[in-house]
Design an enzyme around this catalytic site. Structure first.
Site, PDB file in Angstrom:
ATOM      1  N   SER A 176       0.858  -1.181   0.000  1.00 38.52           N
ATOM      2  CA  SER A 176       0.000   0.000   0.000  1.00 38.52           C
ATOM      3  C   SER A 176       0.892   1.228   0.000  1.00 38.52           C
ATOM      4  CB  SER A 176      -0.882   0.004   1.247  1.00 38.52           C
ATOM      5  OG  SER A 176      -1.218   1.333   1.616  1.00 38.52           O
ATOM      6  N   ASP A 226      -4.533   3.923  -1.857  1.00 43.79           N
ATOM      7  CA  ASP A 226      -5.586   4.239  -0.885  1.00 43.79           C
ATOM      8  C   ASP A 226      -6.121   5.643  -1.133  1.00 43.79           C
ATOM      9  OD1 ASP A 226      -3.663   2.462   1.492  1.00 43.79           O
ATOM     10  OD2 ASP A 226      -5.605   1.851   0.675  1.00 43.79           O
ATOM     11  N   GLY A 258      -8.138   4.538   7.459  1.00 50.65           N
ATOM     12  CA  GLY A 258      -7.838   5.961   7.532  1.00 50.65           C
ATOM     13  C   GLY A 258      -6.365   6.282   7.685  1.00 50.65           C
ATOM     14  N   PHE A 259      -5.577   5.329   8.249  1.00 51.67           N
ATOM     15  CA  PHE A 259      -4.160   5.607   8.492  1.00 51.67           C
ATOM     16  C   PHE A 259      -3.322   4.341   8.379  1.00 51.67           C
ATOM     17  CE2 PHE A 259      -5.088   9.815   9.845  1.00 51.67           C
ATOM     18  CZ  PHE A 259      -6.368   9.733  10.413  1.00 51.67           C
ATOM     19  N   ASP A 266      -6.246  -6.039   5.125  1.00 51.25           N
ATOM     20  CA  ASP A 266      -5.611  -4.727   5.018  1.00 51.25           C
ATOM     21  C   ASP A 266      -5.532  -4.051   6.372  1.00 51.25           C
ATOM     22  OD1 ASP A 266      -6.610  -1.618   3.322  1.00 51.25           O
ATOM     23  OD2 ASP A 266      -4.687  -2.281   4.139  1.00 51.25           O
ATOM     24  N   GLY A 267      -4.285  -3.810   6.855  1.00 52.13           N
ATOM     25  CA  GLY A 267      -4.094  -3.098   8.101  1.00 52.13           C
ATOM     26  C   GLY A 267      -3.317  -3.913   9.110  1.00 52.13           C
ATOM     27  N   GLY A 268      -2.106  -3.432   9.456  1.00 55.21           N
ATOM     28  CA  GLY A 268      -1.292  -4.111  10.470  1.00 55.21           C
ATOM     29  C   GLY A 268      -0.732  -5.446  10.021  1.00 55.21           C
TER      30      GLY A 268
HETATM   31  C1  DX5 Z   1      -5.635   2.109   5.876  1.00 54.37           C
HETATM   32  C2  DX5 Z   1      -5.259   1.629   4.508  1.00 54.37           C
HETATM   33  C3  DX5 Z   1      -4.163   0.612   4.532  1.00 54.37           C
HETATM   34  C4  DX5 Z   1      -2.882   1.080   5.164  1.00 54.37           C
HETATM   35  C5  DX5 Z   1      -2.126  -0.124   5.636  1.00 54.37           C
HETATM   36  O1  DX5 Z   1      -6.870   2.674   5.870  1.00 54.37           O
HETATM   37  O2  DX5 Z   1      -6.370   1.101   3.849  1.00 54.37           O
HETATM   38  O3  DX5 Z   1      -3.893   0.128   3.244  1.00 54.37           O
HETATM   39  O4  DX5 Z   1      -2.133   1.808   4.271  1.00 54.37           O
HETATM   40  O5  DX5 Z   1      -0.986   0.276   6.316  1.00 54.37           O
HETATM   41  P1  DX5 Z   1      -0.275  -0.664   7.377  1.00 54.37           P
HETATM   42  O6  DX5 Z   1       0.117  -1.925   6.634  1.00 54.37           O
HETATM   43  O7  DX5 Z   1       0.889   0.145   7.823  1.00 54.37           O
HETATM   44  O8  DX5 Z   1      -1.258  -0.948   8.460  1.00 54.37           O
END
Ligand code: DX5
Length: 222
Positions: free
Chosen positions: A7, A34, A141-142, A174-176
């Site tokens: 991402s 994103d 969101g982040f 998606d995420g972490g």
């Molecule tokens: C968050 C995004 C993710 C994010 C993942 O809302 O949809 O794609 O960029 O970032 P990491 O892998 O650092 O959690």
């Protein structure tokens, strides 16, 4: 087959082209862009101009994750910019079935993303309209947020739901996602791993990070 999908939200934006090329050269089968509108999620990020700038650089699939309200307004714009797949949130439109049909009508793949608080039951009527289902393992969101272990069982139940209907729709997460969490989601049935901060960071090169993530994921897929 495990798909590693960096991402770009966590990429060094001063070097975006080089970072995306490095990810593709390291075997990333897809790149996630994103798109955030400051309303569906409390952040503002990229527009179609970023997709069209990246398109000529890589052959990897360009996946556009639309974290925007009323995504129907921008489907054609992102496809014209070069997107291969559009992922919309179930929570962002009252007309999910129509929106998925519209995406497929534009000649690209249609994905549905589900926030952590959203039940799988919302997918029951549109399973045959989706080419991918993305389970958010953080509240969107982040980048750099902590993985929500509570979503592992949701992934498992979704895989069972799809298998019971004979549907080979891939599950993305998606995420972490990193070397520690990748085996958990793969063992539960996910095959597409979206990863930001575990791919783009100063600890190692993009290639080293992707290789390490893939190794931990494929260990669990055995
Ligand atoms: C968050 C995004 C993710 C994010 C993942 O809302 O949809 O794609 O960029 O970032 P990491 O892998 O650092 O959690």
């Amino acid at each position: 087959m495990i798909i590693i999908e960096p991402s770009i939200l966590s990429a060094d934006l001063t070097q975006l082209g080089a970072q995306v090329r490095a990810a593709a050269a390291a075997g990333a089968e897809a790149i996630q862009v994103d798109v955030m509108d400051g309303r569906f999620v409390p952040n503002l990020t990229f527009g179609p101009n970023v997709v069209s700038a990246l398109r000529p650089l890589v052959r990897s699939k360009l996946d556009v994750h639309l974290m925007i309200v009323e995504p129907e307004r921008y489907l054609e714009t992102f496809v014209r910019a070069g997107a291969d797949r559009l992922i919309i949130h179930q929570e962002a439109t009252p007309h999910l079935h129509r929106a998925l049909q519209a995406i497929r009508g534009l000649g690209v793949e249609a994905g549905v993303a589900l926030n952590p608080g959203t039940s799988l039951t919302v997918m029951e009527e549109v399973l045959d309209s989706a080419d991918l289902i993305q389970v958010m393992t953080v509240n969107p969101g982040f980048g750099g947020q902590t993985f929500l272990a509570s979503q592992v069982d949701k992934i498992r139940r979704l895989r069972h739901m799809l298998d019971a209907r004979g549907l080979r729709i891939p599950i993305a997460v998606d995420g972490g996602i990193d070397q520690a969490t990748a085996p958990l989601v793969v063992a539960a049935g996910a095959t597409v791993l979206v990863a930001g901060s575990s791919v783009f960071n100063r600890k190692a090169t993009v290639a080293q990070n992707i290789a390490a993530l893939r190794a931990s994921a494929e260990q669990a897929a055995l």
